[in-house]
Scaffold this active site. Sequence first.
Site, short mmCIF file in Angstrom:
data_model
loop_
_atom_site.label_atom_id
_atom_site.label_comp_id
_atom_site.label_asym_id
_atom_site.label_seq_id
_atom_site.Cartn_x
_atom_site.Cartn_y
_atom_site.Cartn_z
N HIS A 145 3.69 -7.73 9.12
CA HIS A 145 3.03 -6.64 8.41
C HIS A 145 3.98 -5.94 7.44
O HIS A 145 3.62 -4.94 6.84
CB HIS A 145 2.48 -5.65 9.45
CG HIS A 145 1.49 -4.68 8.93
ND1 HIS A 145 1.71 -3.32 8.92
CD2 HIS A 145 0.26 -4.86 8.39
CE1 HIS A 145 0.68 -2.70 8.42
NE2 HIS A 145 -0.23 -3.60 8.08
N LYS A 147 6.17 -5.03 4.13
CA LYS A 147 6.06 -5.11 2.67
C LYS A 147 7.42 -4.73 2.12
O LYS A 147 7.76 -3.55 2.04
CB LYS A 147 4.99 -4.18 2.10
CG LYS A 147 3.58 -4.46 2.60
CD LYS A 147 3.21 -3.55 3.72
CE LYS A 147 1.76 -3.77 4.14
NZ LYS A 147 1.47 -3.09 5.42
N ASP A 152 17.50 -7.82 -7.47
CA ASP A 152 18.91 -7.91 -7.87
C ASP A 152 19.85 -7.19 -6.91
O ASP A 152 20.99 -6.85 -7.28
CB ASP A 152 19.11 -7.35 -9.29
CG ASP A 152 18.51 -8.25 -10.36
OD1 ASP A 152 18.19 -9.42 -10.04
OD2 ASP A 152 18.34 -7.79 -11.50
N HIS A 313 -4.55 5.31 3.85
CA HIS A 313 -3.79 4.20 4.41
C HIS A 313 -2.32 4.57 4.59
O HIS A 313 -1.50 3.72 4.92
CB HIS A 313 -3.91 2.98 3.48
CG HIS A 313 -3.53 1.68 4.08
ND1 HIS A 313 -2.42 0.97 3.68
CD2 HIS A 313 -4.10 0.94 5.06
CE1 HIS A 313 -2.33 -0.15 4.37
NE2 HIS A 313 -3.34 -0.19 5.23
N LYS A 315 1.21 5.87 6.05
CA LYS A 315 1.87 5.86 7.36
C LYS A 315 3.03 6.83 7.27
O LYS A 315 4.10 6.51 6.72
CB LYS A 315 2.39 4.47 7.70
CG LYS A 315 1.33 3.35 7.68
CD LYS A 315 1.43 2.56 6.41
CE LYS A 315 0.67 1.25 6.43
NZ LYS A 315 -0.70 1.28 6.83
N ASP A 320 9.34 18.56 12.32
CA ASP A 320 10.02 19.82 12.03
C ASP A 320 10.52 19.94 10.60
O ASP A 320 11.44 20.73 10.32
CB ASP A 320 11.20 20.02 12.99
CG ASP A 320 10.74 20.26 14.43
OD1 ASP A 320 9.57 20.61 14.62
OD2 ASP A 320 11.56 20.10 15.35
#
Length: 395
Positions: A145, A147, A152, A313, A315, A320
């Site tokens: 999952h 990405k 370079d 979508h 995440k 704090d």
Amino acid sequence: MIVLIILVSITTFILLLITDFKMGQKSHKKTGDPINIEETHGQYELFSEGLRLFEAFFQDISEAKVRVDISFFLIDQDEISKEFFDILKKKAQEGVSVHLLGDRLGCYLINKQTRNELKEAGVHFAFAEKPRFPYFFYHLNRRNHRKITVIDGKTAYIGGFNVGSNYIGHNPKFGDWRDYHMRYTGAVVEKLQAVFTKDWYKSTGEKLTTIKLEHPEGKKVSVLASDGIGVAEEFNRLIHSAAKEIIVGTPYFIPTPELLQSFKTALKNGIELYIMVPMKSDHPFVKEAGIVFLNELYQRGAHIKFFDAGFYHSKVFIVDGECADIGTANFDRRSFFLNKEVNTYVYDKTFIAAVRDAYFQDMKDAVPFDESWLKNRSLSTKINEKIAARLRPLL
């Protein structure tokens, strides 16, 4: 008699799937990679809108001189993916070394014709996490999952966006797509490339070196590479570290019993808990699977809302105002126990304050999870909640 045979066959098939999953899970716990957390430094920028992200992302790739390493869970076949493939082919034809890794299930739309076109242009393409025996059903659920893009050895991207027109708001079902994706420069890039090269080796058997460069000192960053082991425990550690506030943004909220109890304890201790999830669902049962948990926390004082201005979508997990977790892992059982994920912790308070402000701006316009919403939810939602309770290990 025929009905009995059909029922026995279905029951046997389900039992075989359950056995396969349980045995595969047991094997994974013995042989899987433990969570790896490395502290480093760098500079960073957050993207929360697809158009802005892809503009910067494609520009950085087009300026590559040496090597481009890319891993995505999902790549569609549409105008955005075509532009993406065209840029990769152009760079490969210019002599840049291009490696593209796609999850076998998430990137199923990358057909043989597309793969041949990439190969003819000089792009090195491979599928990650091909389902295999033994424990075929378990491996079918074990996805890469992550990405990750590294350009370079100088610039890296990680986050929630995949490649496709959905992510720029072109899907009428979802509308605007809210997601969080990070652009990194500095020493952190080498750490992210090391995650990619390990995945590439496991998928192809080819060893790639990480590009080592001298980087000026940057802000503190931690890179967390996970293989479905130790993720829930790390989230639990974050919850227990909180003294004032916990902010959660996730498309799927399916905590373990331990994580749910930790949230309850935090609320009991006076810690403010904010949770935002999408009103719309992009997969069957995932929304319904979380309702029982959201309700338990709502009854104890958590502030919970449904993002309804498109699809949510993102995440993000902020503690704090001092540590923000942004990456690919969702707050669900798949990310905890099945998927390969990569997340980063950032600690810069000014940056976190900006992310926090953006979160609360979205939350201000969201739909409250409250007694009224619970009372008025549809019969189909209630039925799906019962079904989802049985499917949680796969959600």
